[in-house]
Design a protein around this motif. Structure first.
Motif, PDB file in Angstrom:
ATOM      1  N   LEU A 490      37.423  41.247  51.095  1.00 25.08           N
ATOM      2  CA  LEU A 490      36.258  40.757  51.843  1.00 25.08           C
ATOM      3  C   LEU A 490      34.965  41.327  51.271  1.00 25.08           C
ATOM      4  O   LEU A 490      33.969  40.617  51.098  1.00 25.08           O
ATOM      5  N   ALA A 491      34.973  42.633  50.973  1.00 28.46           N
ATOM      6  CA  ALA A 491      33.779  43.253  50.391  1.00 28.46           C
ATOM      7  C   ALA A 491      33.444  42.633  49.041  1.00 28.46           C
ATOM      8  O   ALA A 491      32.277  42.447  48.692  1.00 28.46           O
ATOM      9  N   ALA A 492      34.477  42.278  48.267  1.00 31.11           N
ATOM     10  CA  ALA A 492      34.245  41.704  46.936  1.00 31.11           C
ATOM     11  C   ALA A 492      33.856  40.241  46.974  1.00 31.11           C
ATOM     12  O   ALA A 492      33.389  39.700  45.970  1.00 31.11           O
ATOM     13  N   SER A 493      34.039  39.582  48.140  1.00 29.21           N
ATOM     14  CA  SER A 493      33.786  38.133  48.219  1.00 29.21           C
ATOM     15  C   SER A 493      32.328  37.775  48.004  1.00 29.21           C
ATOM     16  O   SER A 493      32.004  36.625  47.715  1.00 29.21           O
ATOM     17  N   LYS A 494      31.418  38.739  48.146  1.00 29.48           N
ATOM     18  CA  LYS A 494      30.004  38.461  47.895  1.00 29.48           C
ATOM     19  C   LYS A 494      29.729  38.213  46.415  1.00 29.48           C
ATOM     20  O   LYS A 494      28.752  37.560  46.054  1.00 29.48           O
ATOM     21  N   ASP A 495      30.581  38.775  45.560  1.00 30.33           N
ATOM     22  CA  ASP A 495      30.329  38.686  44.121  1.00 30.33           C
ATOM     23  C   ASP A 495      31.435  37.980  43.348  1.00 30.33           C
ATOM     24  O   ASP A 495      31.206  37.531  42.221  1.00 30.33           O
ATOM     25  N   LEU A 496      32.622  37.904  43.931  1.00 21.95           N
ATOM     26  CA  LEU A 496      33.762  37.365  43.197  1.00 21.95           C
ATOM     27  C   LEU A 496      34.522  36.366  44.069  1.00 21.95           C
ATOM     28  O   LEU A 496      34.500  36.458  45.302  1.00 21.95           O
ATOM     29  N   SER A 497      35.221  35.458  43.413  1.00 20.25           N
ATOM     30  CA  SER A 497      36.100  34.571  44.146  1.00 20.25           C
ATOM     31  C   SER A 497      37.322  35.357  44.601  1.00 20.25           C
ATOM     32  O   SER A 497      37.605  36.458  44.105  1.00 20.25           O
ATOM     33  N   HIS A 498      38.071  34.783  45.555  1.00 19.25           N
ATOM     34  CA  HIS A 498      39.258  35.461  46.059  1.00 19.25           C
ATOM     35  C   HIS A 498      40.274  35.687  44.936  1.00 19.25           C
ATOM     36  O   HIS A 498      40.887  36.762  44.831  1.00 19.25           O
ATOM     37  N   ALA A 499      40.422  34.693  44.074  1.00 19.58           N
ATOM     38  CA  ALA A 499      41.393  34.815  42.981  1.00 19.58           C
ATOM     39  C   ALA A 499      40.974  35.908  42.003  1.00 19.58           C
ATOM     40  O   ALA A 499      41.809  36.692  41.516  1.00 19.58           O
ATOM     41  N   GLN A 500      39.664  35.972  41.676  1.00 25.39           N
ATOM     42  CA  GLN A 500      39.176  36.998  40.745  1.00 25.39           C
ATOM     43  C   GLN A 500      39.392  38.398  41.312  1.00 25.39           C
ATOM     44  O   GLN A 500      39.841  39.313  40.617  1.00 25.39           O
ATOM     45  N   ALA A 501      39.039  38.571  42.611  1.00 26.92           N
ATOM     46  CA  ALA A 501      39.177  39.888  43.220  1.00 26.92           C
ATOM     47  C   ALA A 501      40.639  40.315  43.290  1.00 26.92           C
ATOM     48  O   ALA A 501      40.975  41.480  43.022  1.00 26.92           O
ATOM     49  N   THR A 502      41.526  39.381  43.626  1.00 25.40           N
ATOM     50  CA  THR A 502      42.963  39.704  43.687  1.00 25.40           C
ATOM     51  C   THR A 502      43.480  40.120  42.316  1.00 25.40           C
ATOM     52  O   THR A 502      44.243  41.098  42.187  1.00 25.40           O
ATOM     53  N   ARG A 503      43.076  39.396  41.274  1.00 26.58           N
ATOM     54  CA  ARG A 503      43.532  39.721  39.913  1.00 26.58           C
ATOM     55  C   ARG A 503      43.033  41.097  39.491  1.00 26.58           C
ATOM     56  O   ARG A 503      43.802  41.900  38.919  1.00 26.58           O
ATOM     57  N   LEU A 504      41.760  41.408  39.785  1.00 23.22           N
ATOM     58  CA  LEU A 504      41.213  42.708  39.388  1.00 23.22           C
ATOM     59  C   LEU A 504      41.874  43.846  40.148  1.00 23.22           C
ATOM     60  O   LEU A 504      42.087  44.934  39.595  1.00 23.22           O
ATOM     61  N   LEU A 505      42.204  43.635  41.423  1.00 28.96           N
ATOM     62  CA  LEU A 505      42.884  44.688  42.185  1.00 28.96           C
ATOM     63  C   LEU A 505      44.276  44.950  41.609  1.00 28.96           C
ATOM     64  O   LEU A 505      44.713  46.104  41.485  1.00 28.96           O
ATOM     65  N   LYS A 506      44.989  43.888  41.236  1.00 28.19           N
ATOM     66  CA  LYS A 506      46.318  44.058  40.632  1.00 28.19           C
ATOM     67  C   LYS A 506      46.215  44.796  39.298  1.00 28.19           C
ATOM     68  O   LYS A 506      47.034  45.674  38.995  1.00 28.19           O
ATOM     69  N   LEU A 507      45.213  44.436  38.483  1.00 30.31           N
ATOM     70  CA  LEU A 507      45.029  45.127  37.197  1.00 30.31           C
ATOM     71  C   LEU A 507      44.704  46.597  37.408  1.00 30.31           C
ATOM     72  O   LEU A 507      45.195  47.474  36.679  1.00 30.31           O
ATOM     73  N   ALA A 508      43.862  46.874  38.419  1.00 34.48           N
ATOM     74  CA  ALA A 508      43.488  48.266  38.683  1.00 34.48           C
ATOM     75  C   ALA A 508      44.712  49.085  39.082  1.00 34.48           C
ATOM     76  O   ALA A 508      44.882  50.239  38.651  1.00 34.48           O
ATOM     77  N   GLU A 509      45.608  48.484  39.872  1.00 36.41           N
ATOM     78  CA  GLU A 509      46.820  49.199  40.268  1.00 36.41           C
ATOM     79  C   GLU A 509      47.758  49.369  39.075  1.00 36.41           C
ATOM     80  O   GLU A 509      48.360  50.442  38.892  1.00 36.41           O
ATOM     81  N   ALA A 510      47.861  48.337  38.234  1.00 35.25           N
ATOM     82  CA  ALA A 510      48.736  48.417  37.059  1.00 35.25           C
ATOM     83  C   ALA A 510      48.263  49.480  36.085  1.00 35.25           C
ATOM     84  O   ALA A 510      49.067  50.123  35.408  1.00 35.25           O
ATOM     85  N   ARG A 511      46.967  49.683  35.998  1.00 35.13           N
ATOM     86  CA  ARG A 511      46.413  50.673  35.073  1.00 35.13           C
ATOM     87  C   ARG A 511      46.314  52.060  35.691  1.00 35.13           C
ATOM     88  O   ARG A 511      45.795  52.987  35.068  1.00 35.13           O
ATOM     89  N   GLY A 512      46.783  52.192  36.918  1.00 31.83           N
ATOM     90  CA  GLY A 512      46.768  53.508  37.539  1.00 31.83           C
ATOM     91  C   GLY A 512      45.409  53.924  38.053  1.00 31.83           C
ATOM     92  O   GLY A 512      45.178  55.108  38.315  1.00 31.83           O
ATOM     93  N   LEU A 513      44.497  52.971  38.236  1.00 30.20           N
ATOM     94  CA  LEU A 513      43.163  53.300  38.745  1.00 30.20           C
ATOM     95  C   LEU A 513      43.163  53.445  40.259  1.00 30.20           C
ATOM     96  O   LEU A 513      42.333  54.156  40.819  1.00 30.20           O
TER      97      LEU A 513
END
Length: 537
Positions: A490-513
């Motif tokens: 929800l916080a990211a929806s101001k700047d990103l689409s739902h699909a973009q935010a979901t993909r970035l969150l998954k990448l962040a978890e995969a990279r250990g961030l």
């Protein structure tokens, strides 16, 4: 002077005195002026019944009695009205009053609803009986046959008057128009109570209606249809519709694009004084190069500012107009035609009003245009049918819902419309060139003005980099502490689409961030910034 405000709904305290915010002149299960609901209903019945007993002596419609009842209703309104200084009304501090505009606000005396209800009862009894009488006459009934209905109606009204009062609901009185003429008079009133077939076959329907209704504005509006024109206040809606009225009156294309069928136009204006209308109309005609003699006897105006008439009470006025007399009737502005007690946000209330307008359009064989305002706030993200203040039924009940929204270029709006009996309409741009709007085909109609919220304008967050990375995403939306997945998206929806935010969150978890965190066995999983592994000395 001590200025106080009151949080009690419907009541305002001005300079130590309590007033009602609104004039209470309609059936409602709730009163906002301090009156008792039973007293109000009893007063309405008393006024209605007194007038009904006088009507029993009519040999024909008594126009003088109707005018007197309407004048008494207006007088009751005037006695309830109080003007107070705007500075008192808005509770402006004494220290700031030197720079505050010297103007007034309107409030109403407490307890006025009882007198208002009695005046409304008399007015409704006389006006609606007159309307029914004239309608019966129109269908061939004699005055003698109509008079035979009056004792039946009067007996029903007496019974209604003496019935129990339920404070939680208002009951409608009987009206003369509700009754079927006696059997001996039925022959003189063959059309008074039509009995339509409950259904027809598709073959019968296609044979009866072989073509669409005749157009009034090509691409937008047909005979018997209604169209909303919606825009924010002071956008120039009234100027635009004046241009439309003159176009229809002269048979010219509106805005140079929408062909019209020539015919007389009636504008019922409850916002402008007659002097203002008289000043505006020739300016629009001159801007279009139209001479006075070309339109002056085809455009008609009825200025109602201060006239206190609503959609329902205009019924008798419309019934006096000969069918086919006008090609188009304009109501400006729609919010001022709402009956007292009507909730603009209630679908049932608004659908009922559009039913009245549909009936007027059908009886008169013309089209109606209603000018209305949009809701507050940014309109660019809404669909066309969601633009407009009030209930959603307003766009569904009408045949064309035309909206004007700001373009990103100044003095330009985007015209869009949802239409019922025409092919979809592509949005177009209009540029303001006082006193008219002109087509601006050089502009992109998709570039609506996007208004940033004040909160976002005040934000100190630095502008995002050109590309979003998982690191940037975590820094912007996860660094504040444990957060649910939905909260992050929800916080990211101001700047990103739902699909973009979901993909970035998954990448962040995969990279250990980021890592998952569950406070307790029954708690939902949250995300936190991953801890960096400790390094040895």
């Amino acid at each position: 002077m001590t200025v106080a405000r009151n949080d009690e709904f419907g009541i305002i305290v001005v300079a130590g005195q309590r007033f009602a915010r609104w004039y209470d002149d309609g059936p409602s299960p709730r009163r906002f002026d301090g009156s008792d609901q039973v007293d109000v209903e009893r007063a309405f019945r008393r006024g209605f019944m007194e007038a009904a007993r006088e009507i029993a002596a009519w040999n024909e419609p008594d126009d003088d009695a109707c005018e007197a009842a309407w004048a008494a209703r207006r007088s009751t309104y005037a006695m309830a009205l109080v003007r107070v200084p705007s500075a008192d009304y808005f509770a402006i501090a004494e220290s700031d009053r030197g720079t505050y505009p010297d103007s007034d606000q309107i409030v109403y005396r407490l307890g006025h609803a009882v007198a208002a209800a009695e005046a409304r009862g008399r007015d409704q009894a006389t006006a609606m009986t007159r309307d029914a009488w004239l309608r019966f006459r129109k269908h061939g009934a004699s005055d003698d046959s109509i008079k035979q209905l009056v004792p039946i109606w009067l007996a029903e009204a007496e019974e209604w008057t003496s019935s129990d009062i339920d404070p939680a609901r208002s009951t409608c009185p009987p009206f003369l128009g509700d009754y079927v003429p006696p059997e001996e008079a039925a022959a003189s009133l063959p059309e008074a109570v039509p009995t339509p077939a409950p259904f027809v076959s598709a073959r019968q329907l296609m044979a009866t209606c072989p073509a669409l209704r005749p157009p009034v504005i090509d691409g937008l509006l047909r005979e018997g249809e209604t169209m909303n024109v919606i825009a924010s206040p002071k956008t120039g809606k009234s100027w635009l519709v004046l241009d439309l009225a003159i176009a229809v009156a002269t048979g010219r294309p509106w805005l140079g694009r929408f062909a019209t069928v020539a015919g007389d136009v009636l504008i019922i204006d409850n916002e402008l004084h007659g002097e203002t209308s008289a000043n505006r109309i020739p300016k629009v005609a001159k801007a279009r190069g139209i001479g006075t003699d070309e339109f002056a006897d085809s455009v008609f105006i009825r200025n109602l500012r201060g006239g206190l008439q609503d959609i329902v009470s205009l019924g008798s006025f419309f019934r006096d107009i000969e069918p086919g007399r006008f090609r188009l009737i304009v109501l400006d502005a729609f919010y001022r035609f709402l009956p007292a007690g009507t909730d603009e946000n209630a679908n049932a209330d608004m659908a009922s009003l559009y039913n009245h307008i549909d009936r007027y359009a059908a009886d008169l064989g013309c089209a109606f245009v209603l000018i209305h305002h949009s809701s507050k706030g940014n309109q660019s993200g809404k669909s066309v049918t969601d633009v407009g203040a009030g209930a959603g039924s307003q766009s569904r009940a009408t045949d064309a819902h035309l909206v004007l929204r700001p373009h990103e270029e100044s003095d330009v709006v985007v015209l869009e419309a949802a239409v019922r009996s025409w092919p979809p309409l592509d949005p177009v741009c209009l540029r303001w060139a006082f006193p008219v709007w002109d087509m601006a085909d050089d502009l992109d109609a998709k570039r609506l003005k996007v208004e940033s919220s004040r909160r976002r304008q005040r934000s100190e967050r630095p502008p995002p980099p050109e590309d979003w990375t998982p690191e940037r995403f975590v820094s912007a939306f996860v660094s504040g502490g444990p957060a649910l997945r939905d909260e992050i998206l929800l916080a990211a929806s101001k700047d990103l689409s739902h699909a973009q935010a979901t993909r970035l969150l998954k990448l962040a978890e995969a990279r250990g961030l980021v890592q998952r965190f569950q406070p307790g066995p029954s708690e939902r999983v949250r995300f936190v910034v991953a801890r960096k592994p400790e390094t040895g000395p």
